[in-house]
Design a protein around this motif. Sequence first.
Motif, PDB file in Angstrom:
ATOM      1  N   HIS A 141      -1.254   4.282  -0.952  1.00  0.00           N
ATOM      2  CA  HIS A 141      -2.593   4.169  -0.260  1.00  0.00           C
ATOM      3  C   HIS A 141      -2.179   4.366   1.184  1.00  0.00           C
ATOM      4  CE1 HIS A 141      -4.248   3.392  -4.208  1.00  0.00           C
ATOM      5  NE2 HIS A 141      -4.092   2.181  -4.246  1.00  0.00           N
ATOM      6  N   LEU A 142      -2.039   5.729   1.774  1.00  0.00           N
ATOM      7  CA  LEU A 142      -1.593   5.869   2.983  1.00  0.00           C
ATOM      8  C   LEU A 142      -2.308   5.269   4.110  1.00  0.00           C
ATOM      9  CD1 LEU A 142       0.693   9.073   2.359  1.00  0.00           C
ATOM     10  CD2 LEU A 142       1.288   6.543   2.360  1.00  0.00           C
ATOM     11  N   LEU A 143      -3.572   5.571   3.980  1.00  0.00           N
ATOM     12  CA  LEU A 143      -4.586   5.035   5.205  1.00  0.00           C
ATOM     13  C   LEU A 143      -4.620   3.581   5.287  1.00  0.00           C
ATOM     14  CD1 LEU A 143      -7.414   7.779   4.853  1.00  0.00           C
ATOM     15  CD2 LEU A 143      -5.490   7.776   6.530  1.00  0.00           C
ATOM     16  N   ASP A 144      -4.820   2.890   4.112  1.00  0.00           N
ATOM     17  CA  ASP A 144      -4.738   1.772   4.082  1.00  0.00           C
ATOM     18  C   ASP A 144      -3.226   0.894   4.692  1.00  0.00           C
ATOM     19  OD1 ASP A 144      -7.172   0.806   2.928  1.00  0.00           O
ATOM     20  OD2 ASP A 144      -6.395   1.937   1.383  1.00  0.00           O
ATOM     21  N   ALA A 145      -2.135   1.578   4.345  1.00  0.00           N
ATOM     22  CA  ALA A 145      -0.752   1.307   4.918  1.00  0.00           C
ATOM     23  C   ALA A 145      -1.065   1.175   5.994  1.00  0.00           C
ATOM     24  CB  ALA A 145       0.138   2.045   4.045  1.00  0.00           C
ATOM     25  N   TYR A 186       0.933  -1.110   0.153  1.00  0.00           N
ATOM     26  CA  TYR A 186      -0.038  -0.026  -0.043  1.00  0.00           C
ATOM     27  C   TYR A 186       0.571   1.182  -0.081  1.00  0.00           C
ATOM     28  CZ  TYR A 186      -4.385  -2.495   0.895  1.00  0.00           C
ATOM     29  OH  TYR A 186      -5.582  -3.510   0.765  1.00  0.00           O
ATOM     30  N   VAL A 187       2.069   1.293   0.652  1.00  0.00           N
ATOM     31  CA  VAL A 187       2.928   2.492   0.797  1.00  0.00           C
ATOM     32  C   VAL A 187       3.511   2.814  -0.632  1.00  0.00           C
ATOM     33  CG1 VAL A 187       5.076   2.956   1.562  1.00  0.00           C
ATOM     34  CG2 VAL A 187       3.774   2.185   3.192  1.00  0.00           C
ATOM     35  N   LEU A 188       3.771   1.678  -1.598  1.00  0.00           N
ATOM     36  CA  LEU A 188       4.313   1.747  -2.667  1.00  0.00           C
ATOM     37  C   LEU A 188       3.286   2.265  -3.734  1.00  0.00           C
ATOM     38  CD1 LEU A 188       6.221  -1.743  -3.125  1.00  0.00           C
ATOM     39  CD2 LEU A 188       7.530   0.764  -2.844  1.00  0.00           C
ATOM     40  N   THR A 216       4.934  13.027   9.215  1.00  0.00           N
ATOM     41  CA  THR A 216       3.871  12.694   8.381  1.00  0.00           C
ATOM     42  C   THR A 216       3.513  11.413   8.364  1.00  0.00           C
ATOM     43  OG1 THR A 216       5.178  12.342   6.438  1.00  0.00           O
ATOM     44  CG2 THR A 216       5.018  14.461   6.521  1.00  0.00           C
ATOM     45  N   LEU A 217       2.235  10.836   7.932  1.00  0.00           N
ATOM     46  CA  LEU A 217       1.766   9.440   8.216  1.00  0.00           C
ATOM     47  C   LEU A 217       2.513   8.675   7.345  1.00  0.00           C
ATOM     48  CD1 LEU A 217      -0.771   7.949   9.003  1.00  0.00           C
ATOM     49  CD2 LEU A 217      -1.758   8.259   6.854  1.00  0.00           C
ATOM     50  N   LYS A 218       3.124   8.955   6.076  1.00  0.00           N
ATOM     51  CA  LYS A 218       4.168   8.136   5.263  1.00  0.00           C
ATOM     52  C   LYS A 218       5.188   7.934   6.110  1.00  0.00           C
ATOM     53  CE  LYS A 218       5.785   7.210   0.630  1.00  0.00           C
ATOM     54  NZ  LYS A 218       5.905   7.917  -0.708  1.00  0.00           N
ATOM     55  N   GLN A 219       5.957   9.087   6.735  1.00  0.00           N
ATOM     56  CA  GLN A 219       7.058   8.776   7.488  1.00  0.00           C
ATOM     57  C   GLN A 219       6.964   7.756   8.824  1.00  0.00           C
ATOM     58  OE1 GLN A 219       7.897  12.847   8.200  1.00  0.00           O
ATOM     59  NE2 GLN A 219       9.539  13.062   6.737  1.00  0.00           N
ATOM     60  N   ARG A 220       5.768   7.847   9.220  1.00  0.00           N
ATOM     61  CA  ARG A 220       5.512   7.061  10.589  1.00  0.00           C
ATOM     62  C   ARG A 220       5.480   5.493  10.037  1.00  0.00           C
ATOM     63  NH1 ARG A 220       0.411   9.239  12.978  1.00  0.00           N
ATOM     64  NH2 ARG A 220       0.211  10.679  11.431  1.00  0.00           N
ATOM     65  N   VAL A 221       4.541   5.317   9.010  1.00  0.00           N
ATOM     66  CA  VAL A 221       4.402   3.938   8.590  1.00  0.00           C
ATOM     67  C   VAL A 221       5.714   3.590   8.029  1.00  0.00           C
ATOM     68  CG1 VAL A 221       3.506   2.603   6.467  1.00  0.00           C
ATOM     69  CG2 VAL A 221       2.127   4.420   7.633  1.00  0.00           C
ATOM     70  N   GLN A 222       6.464   4.110   7.358  1.00  0.00           N
ATOM     71  CA  GLN A 222       7.913   3.585   6.857  1.00  0.00           C
ATOM     72  C   GLN A 222       8.753   3.276   8.100  1.00  0.00           C
ATOM     73  OE1 GLN A 222       8.711   6.999   4.197  1.00  0.00           O
ATOM     74  NE2 GLN A 222       8.337   5.837   2.336  1.00  0.00           N
ATOM     75  N   LEU A 223       8.649   4.255   9.094  1.00  0.00           N
ATOM     76  CA  LEU A 223       9.617   3.785  10.244  1.00  0.00           C
ATOM     77  C   LEU A 223       9.379   2.562  10.651  1.00  0.00           C
ATOM     78  CD1 LEU A 223      11.535   4.656  12.770  1.00  0.00           C
ATOM     79  CD2 LEU A 223       9.500   5.783  13.826  1.00  0.00           C
ATOM     80  N   VAL A 224       7.838   2.259  11.130  1.00  0.00           N
ATOM     81  CA  VAL A 224       7.352   1.003  11.561  1.00  0.00           C
ATOM     82  C   VAL A 224       7.846  -0.135  10.601  1.00  0.00           C
ATOM     83  CG1 VAL A 224       5.378  -0.304  12.561  1.00  0.00           C
ATOM     84  CG2 VAL A 224       5.852   2.118  12.902  1.00  0.00           C
ATOM     85  N   ASN A 273      -3.277   1.480   8.468  1.00  0.00           N
ATOM     86  CA  ASN A 273      -4.070   0.299   9.304  1.00  0.00           C
ATOM     87  C   ASN A 273      -3.593  -0.946   9.156  1.00  0.00           C
ATOM     88  OD1 ASN A 273      -6.959  -0.508  10.117  1.00  0.00           O
ATOM     89  ND2 ASN A 273      -6.853  -1.580   8.294  1.00  0.00           N
ATOM     90  N   ASN A 274      -2.863  -1.498   8.064  1.00  0.00           N
ATOM     91  CA  ASN A 274      -2.293  -2.749   8.044  1.00  0.00           C
ATOM     92  C   ASN A 274      -1.046  -2.835   8.919  1.00  0.00           C
ATOM     93  OD1 ASN A 274      -3.290  -4.761   5.976  1.00  0.00           O
ATOM     94  ND2 ASN A 274      -3.823  -2.889   5.343  1.00  0.00           N
ATOM     95  N   ILE A 275      -0.021  -1.823   9.019  1.00  0.00           N
ATOM     96  CA  ILE A 275       0.989  -1.916   9.693  1.00  0.00           C
ATOM     97  C   ILE A 275       0.599  -1.827  11.187  1.00  0.00           C
ATOM     98  CG2 ILE A 275       1.704   0.588  10.119  1.00  0.00           C
ATOM     99  CD1 ILE A 275       3.841  -2.407   9.363  1.00  0.00           C
ATOM    100  N   LEU A 276      -0.585  -0.965  11.681  1.00  0.00           N
ATOM    101  CA  LEU A 276      -0.936  -0.800  13.075  1.00  0.00           C
ATOM    102  C   LEU A 276      -1.222  -2.412  13.501  1.00  0.00           C
ATOM    103  CD1 LEU A 276      -1.675   0.760  15.522  1.00  0.00           C
ATOM    104  CD2 LEU A 276      -3.876   1.291  14.709  1.00  0.00           C
ATOM    105  N   GLU A 277      -1.941  -3.118  12.654  1.00  0.00           N
ATOM    106  CA  GLU A 277      -2.420  -4.388  12.804  1.00  0.00           C
ATOM    107  C   GLU A 277      -1.187  -5.347  12.909  1.00  0.00           C
ATOM    108  OE1 GLU A 277      -5.119  -6.175  13.593  1.00  0.00           O
ATOM    109  OE2 GLU A 277      -6.268  -4.334  13.675  1.00  0.00           O
ATOM    110  N   ALA A 278       0.086  -5.113  12.049  1.00  0.00           N
ATOM    111  CA  ALA A 278       1.087  -6.072  12.000  1.00  0.00           C
ATOM    112  C   ALA A 278       1.739  -5.644  13.321  1.00  0.00           C
ATOM    113  CB  ALA A 278       2.027  -5.730  10.861  1.00  0.00           C
ATOM    114  N   LEU A 279       1.792  -4.422  13.958  1.00  0.00           N
ATOM    115  CA  LEU A 279       2.414  -3.950  15.148  1.00  0.00           C
ATOM    116  C   LEU A 279       1.743  -4.773  16.485  1.00  0.00           C
ATOM    117  CD1 LEU A 279       4.776  -2.286  16.254  1.00  0.00           C
ATOM    118  CD2 LEU A 279       3.422  -0.321  16.401  1.00  0.00           C
ATOM    119  N   HIS A 280       0.510  -4.743  16.293  1.00  0.00           N
ATOM    120  CA  HIS A 280      -0.499  -5.518  17.336  1.00  0.00           C
ATOM    121  C   HIS A 280       0.099  -6.879  17.548  1.00  0.00           C
ATOM    122  CE1 HIS A 280      -4.196  -6.001  19.843  1.00  0.00           C
ATOM    123  NE2 HIS A 280      -4.026  -7.001  19.109  1.00  0.00           N
ATOM    124  N   HIS A 281       0.253  -7.577  16.082  1.00  0.00           N
ATOM    125  CA  HIS A 281       0.646  -8.997  16.117  1.00  0.00           C
ATOM    126  C   HIS A 281       2.215  -9.263  16.796  1.00  0.00           C
ATOM    127  CE1 HIS A 281      -2.835 -10.553  14.419  1.00  0.00           C
ATOM    128  NE2 HIS A 281      -2.816  -9.850  13.398  1.00  0.00           N
TER     129      HIS A 281
END
Length: 289
Positions: free
Chosen positions: A144-148, A139-141, A199-207, A150-158
């Motif tokens: 689609h940042l909101l979907d990215a 999704y990042v590629l 930014t949202l993208k930077q946060r997702v990329q960090l995780v 949501n999914n990385i938050l779920e991944a972090l939960h696991h």
Amino acid sequence: MNGIKEQLVARLREDEAVISVLAVDNPSLFSALTDGFDLLLLVISNDDLKTDQQYHYIKDNCRIQERWICTSLLDRIIVQGERRNLIHWILKGEILLDRNIYLESLRHRMLEFPQEMREHKLLIEFSKFLRRYSESKEYVLDDHLLDAYNNILEALHHWARLVIIEAGLHPETTVWRQVKGVNPGVYKLYEELTMSKETLKQRVQLVLLACEFSVMSKMERCCKMLIQVLASREQAWSLHELQQNDKLADIRNELPLVLNKLVKKILAKEVIYTMDEQVSVLEIRYTNL
């Protein structure tokens, strides 16, 4: 309340299919733990036809939810860890009826957390992590940042659940409070993802980067049960054979993704078999190194 419980248990005791009964009192004015009812009764039965049946009723101004579950489904839920409320009920509930000390033995086994159960839960959580992590990268590629997110938050939960299981504990309903004491680094990533001013993208990329370096290094450890299955015979396994294996039933849908990653990380290897010589179709099978 004790009088109500005694009357309810007396009724359930007459049903020979009932193995155990436990009670969970509502801890607050409204609690998701009991779905807001004053009392929750969990009835464990050997009658598969009654499993997942629920009854709501009032007795002496007490609002009661009665939930039935069979032993086979209960065993699967404990391993899968999906319904964390139910696991909390088993560990913390008041045992009112327990034929052949079934529930007491189950509680003791859960608290003991044997190695085989731990390996099974690690494999399940890792497969779920891998799915969410992979989808977030895609999704990042595609921007689609909101979907990215949501999914990385779920991944972090696991990921959080993985480190809790590695510590020999069952993940609770309040995972983030629990993981804060077990692995502050994972909790810090959760804060960075949800509260950082980047930014949202930077946060997702960090995780995503943290996942790549930290969790992917756990692949061999978390996939130990799958690797052992691959090594359990000399002949390579087809995907269908692996999906029919009882030990891997809980990750059946995620097996293709997990196997692909194991091969890329040189933790398993592909073996090519000829399926149909006339049309030159080659089957991919899997074995240990």
